[in-house]
Enzyme design. Structure first.
Site, PDB file in Angstrom:
ATOM      1  N   ASP A  13       5.897  -1.828   4.308  1.00  0.00           N
ATOM      2  CA  ASP A  13       4.643  -2.504   3.798  1.00  0.00           C
ATOM      3  C   ASP A  13       3.955  -1.620   4.700  1.00  0.00           C
ATOM      4  O   ASP A  13       3.977  -1.779   5.926  1.00  0.00           O
ATOM      5  CB  ASP A  13       4.433  -3.391   4.588  1.00  0.00           C
ATOM      6  CG  ASP A  13       3.122  -4.303   4.496  1.00  0.00           C
ATOM      7  OD1 ASP A  13       3.052  -5.364   4.026  1.00  0.00           O
ATOM      8  OD2 ASP A  13       2.416  -3.355   3.624  1.00  0.00           O
ATOM      9  N   PHE A  14       3.195  -0.175   4.184  1.00  0.00           N
ATOM     10  CA  PHE A  14       2.465   0.088   5.393  1.00  0.00           C
ATOM     11  C   PHE A  14       1.337  -0.020   6.138  1.00  0.00           C
ATOM     12  O   PHE A  14       0.911   0.758   6.887  1.00  0.00           O
ATOM     13  CB  PHE A  14       1.830   1.965   4.211  1.00  0.00           C
ATOM     14  CG  PHE A  14       1.007   1.575   3.659  1.00  0.00           C
ATOM     15  CD1 PHE A  14       1.172   2.203   1.912  1.00  0.00           C
ATOM     16  CD2 PHE A  14       0.325   0.901   3.548  1.00  0.00           C
ATOM     17  CE1 PHE A  14       0.921   1.832   0.903  1.00  0.00           C
ATOM     18  CE2 PHE A  14      -0.495   0.258   1.990  1.00  0.00           C
ATOM     19  CZ  PHE A  14      -0.054   1.140   0.994  1.00  0.00           C
ATOM     20  N   ASP A  31       8.129   1.560  -0.159  1.00  0.00           N
ATOM     21  CA  ASP A  31       7.389   1.373  -1.324  1.00  0.00           C
ATOM     22  C   ASP A  31       7.056  -0.388  -1.241  1.00  0.00           C
ATOM     23  O   ASP A  31       8.092  -0.707  -0.537  1.00  0.00           O
ATOM     24  CB  ASP A  31       7.612   1.475  -2.451  1.00  0.00           C
ATOM     25  CG  ASP A  31       5.552   1.511  -3.231  1.00  0.00           C
ATOM     26  OD1 ASP A  31       5.399   2.168  -4.095  1.00  0.00           O
ATOM     27  OD2 ASP A  31       5.037  -0.079  -3.204  1.00  0.00           O
ATOM     28  N   HIS A  68      -6.953   6.226  -2.204  1.00  0.00           N
ATOM     29  CA  HIS A  68      -8.201   6.010  -2.355  1.00  0.00           C
ATOM     30  C   HIS A  68      -8.454   4.068  -3.159  1.00  0.00           C
ATOM     31  O   HIS A  68      -9.350   3.595  -4.081  1.00  0.00           O
ATOM     32  CB  HIS A  68      -8.493   7.038  -4.033  1.00  0.00           C
ATOM     33  CG  HIS A  68      -7.172   6.273  -5.549  1.00  0.00           C
ATOM     34  ND1 HIS A  68      -7.973   6.595  -7.205  1.00  0.00           N
ATOM     35  CD2 HIS A  68      -6.175   5.122  -5.127  1.00  0.00           C
ATOM     36  CE1 HIS A  68      -6.847   5.793  -7.616  1.00  0.00           C
ATOM     37  NE2 HIS A  68      -5.844   5.885  -6.566  1.00  0.00           N
TER      38      HIS A  68
HETATM   39  C1  LIG Z   1      -1.877   3.873  -7.253  1.00  0.00           C
HETATM   40  S1  LIG Z   1       0.075   2.945  -6.886  1.00  0.00           S
HETATM   41  C2  LIG Z   1       0.669   5.281  -6.780  1.00  0.00           C
HETATM   42  C3  LIG Z   1       2.131   5.011  -7.332  1.00  0.00           C
HETATM   43  C4  LIG Z   1       2.392   6.945  -6.826  1.00  0.00           C
HETATM   44  N1  LIG Z   1       2.234   6.924  -5.522  1.00  0.00           N
HETATM   45  C5  LIG Z   1       1.840   7.753  -7.817  1.00  0.00           C
HETATM   46  O1  LIG Z   1       1.256   8.300  -7.114  1.00  0.00           O
HETATM   47  O2  LIG Z   1       1.680   7.732  -8.818  1.00  0.00           O
HETATM   48  C6  LIG Z   1      -0.136   2.622  -5.346  1.00  0.00           C
HETATM   49  C7  LIG Z   1       1.470   2.862  -4.756  1.00  0.00           C
HETATM   50  O3  LIG Z   1       1.091   1.538  -3.632  1.00  0.00           O
HETATM   51  C8  LIG Z   1       1.839   0.902  -3.228  1.00  0.00           C
HETATM   52  N2  LIG Z   1       1.690  -0.477  -2.340  1.00  0.00           N
HETATM   53  C9  LIG Z   1       0.015  -1.086  -2.185  1.00  0.00           C
HETATM   54  N3  LIG Z   1       0.147  -1.688  -1.331  1.00  0.00           N
HETATM   55  C10 LIG Z   1       1.471  -1.136   0.152  1.00  0.00           C
HETATM   56  C11 LIG Z   1       1.743  -1.321   1.668  1.00  0.00           C
HETATM   57  N4  LIG Z   1       1.140  -2.133   1.790  1.00  0.00           N
HETATM   58  N5  LIG Z   1       3.168  -0.948   1.072  1.00  0.00           N
HETATM   59  C12 LIG Z   1       4.002   0.033   0.663  1.00  0.00           C
HETATM   60  N6  LIG Z   1       3.414   0.033  -0.128  1.00  0.00           N
HETATM   61  C13 LIG Z   1       2.355  -0.099  -1.026  1.00  0.00           C
HETATM   62  C14 LIG Z   1       2.693  -0.056  -4.409  1.00  0.00           C
HETATM   63  O4  LIG Z   1       3.331  -0.709  -4.486  1.00  0.00           O
HETATM   64  C15 LIG Z   1       1.982   1.307  -5.832  1.00  0.00           C
HETATM   65  O5  LIG Z   1       3.353   1.674  -5.986  1.00  0.00           O
END
Ligand SMILES: C[S@@+](CC[C@H](N)C(=O)[O-])C[C@H]1O[C@@H](n2cnc3c(N)ncnc32)[C@H](O)[C@@H]1O
Length: 327
Positions: free
Chosen positions: A217-218, A190, A236
């Site tokens: 950073d995905f 993450d 989503h």
């Molecule tokens: C809605 S949360 C979901 C968290 C967890 N997977 C869950 O289901 O409870 C979205 C996650 O995506 C991560 N995220 C957002 N943009 C990102 C990026 N560019 N690279 C990596 N992680 C990212 C956020 O930090 C967050 O932890």
């Protein structure tokens, strides 16, 4: 009028009422004082929570004693290991006021949250303040714990050795799956701010020998290779173009026979049943504008478009399911 019971519960969580009652039953006057409430709140507020079955009451009148129900004891008392109130705290602080502008979101297609007046993206905005980050992380853990437990129980991990949970937040999916499957090694990947929290949670869970947290950073980095790539409430959050980037990235990170698993409130293909999944999609409008939730048929078409052989949907808990694509 469902916002009436909703806000009554959200205010109780905001006030820490269930945590206060975790110490034992109290009269209305004792609870009013303990929470610093005006006398107008007693007994109406407490009796409403009784009628909504979030509280139980022994006796009647001023000497009656209020106590938590078995459910609020387990899930809404902060001292409980199964506390899931984080999502309700975030809903109270953020989503309740933002949803007040749903009509404007429907008319403009624009987000109605902190980013409404331009500036940083949701995650940058949320992560700019440590207390906001912790609140959001706890919110995710709260709403996802039951789904991840069900995934660990229902999905056959026996022929896989490694898992990477992309956007793993606190590392909860990796922790719960690793605890349930001793042969598995897991990476929770993450943004750096989340990785710091995940590292702490993984150590506290005592699975640091098989689970690690990794900054990612995905949208800029390739995903770590693994036999199973999971994404909990990730697709989503994004529009179709970015969804397809993530689906393709998952495909590229898997070996032949590998599995891509998304945990989401997958909407039924007829889009007639899963009201929570549909409202979560409206919530993505309120939070991001162009992000949206999806059906199993949507997921199947996106995965086949990048080369996956077949897909499946298994129900997890409540409105949530796992979409699975096999390479
Ligand atoms: C809605 S949360 C979901 C968290 C967890 N997977 C869950 O289901 O409870 C979205 C996650 O995506 C991560 N995220 C957002 N943009 C990102 C990026 N560019 N690279 C990596 N992680 C990212 C956020 O930090 C967050 O932890």
């Amino acid at each position: 009028m469902a916002f009436w019971p909703a806000k009554t519960l959200l205010s109780a969580v905001e006030l820490g009422l269930f945590t206060r009652l975790g110490g034992g039953a109290m009269t209305g006057a004792e609870l009013q004082d303990a929470l610093g409430l005006h006398r107008r709140a007693n007994p109406d507020f407490f009796d409403t929570l009784v009628a909504l079955r979030f509280l139980e009451r022994d006796g009647d009148g001023p000497e009656a004693r209020y106590r938590n129900s078995p459910e609020t004891t387990l899930f809404l008392d902060q001292s409980s290991p199964r506390y899931m109130g984080g999502f309700l705290e975030m809903a109270n602080a953020r989503l309740y006021p933002f949803w007040g502008d749903l009509t404007e979101a429907l008319r403009t297609g624009k987000p109605q949250n902190e980013t409404k007046h331009g500036g940083a993206s949701v995650f940058q905005e949320l992560y700019s303040k440590p207390e906001r980050l912790e609140q959001f992380m706890e919110a995710m853990a709260g709403i996802s714990a039951g789904n991840f437990q069900a995934l660990a129980a229902k999905f056959d991990f026996s022929r896989y050795q490694t898992l990477c949970d992309v956007g793993g937040a606190t590392g909860l999916l990796s922790i719960l799956v690793a605890k349930a499957h001793a042969h598995l090694r897991c990476i929770s990947a993450d943004l750096p701010a989340a990785t710091v929290i995940a590292t702490r949670k993984i150590a506290a869970a005592g699975v640091g020998d098989r689970v690690s947290a990794q900054p990612l950073d995905f949208f800029a980095d390739p995903l770590p290779n693994a036999d199973v790539v999971t994404m909990g409430m990730i697709l989503h959050d994004w529009n179709l173009e970015k969804k397809m980037h993530l689906v393709k990235a998952a495909y590229d990170a898997l070996p032949p026979g590998g599995a891509f698993v998304v945990v989401e409130n997958i909407i039924d293909d007829a889009r007639r049943q899963n009201a929570f999944g549909l409202m979560m999609s409206l919530n993505m409008l309120v939070e991001f504008g162009d992000a949206f939730d999806f059906t199993g048929a949507d997921f199947d078409s996106w995965c086949r478009a990048v080369g996956f052989r077949r897909t499946d949907v298994i129900h997890l808990a409540g409105p949530a399911s796992a979409g699975i694509a096999y390479k």
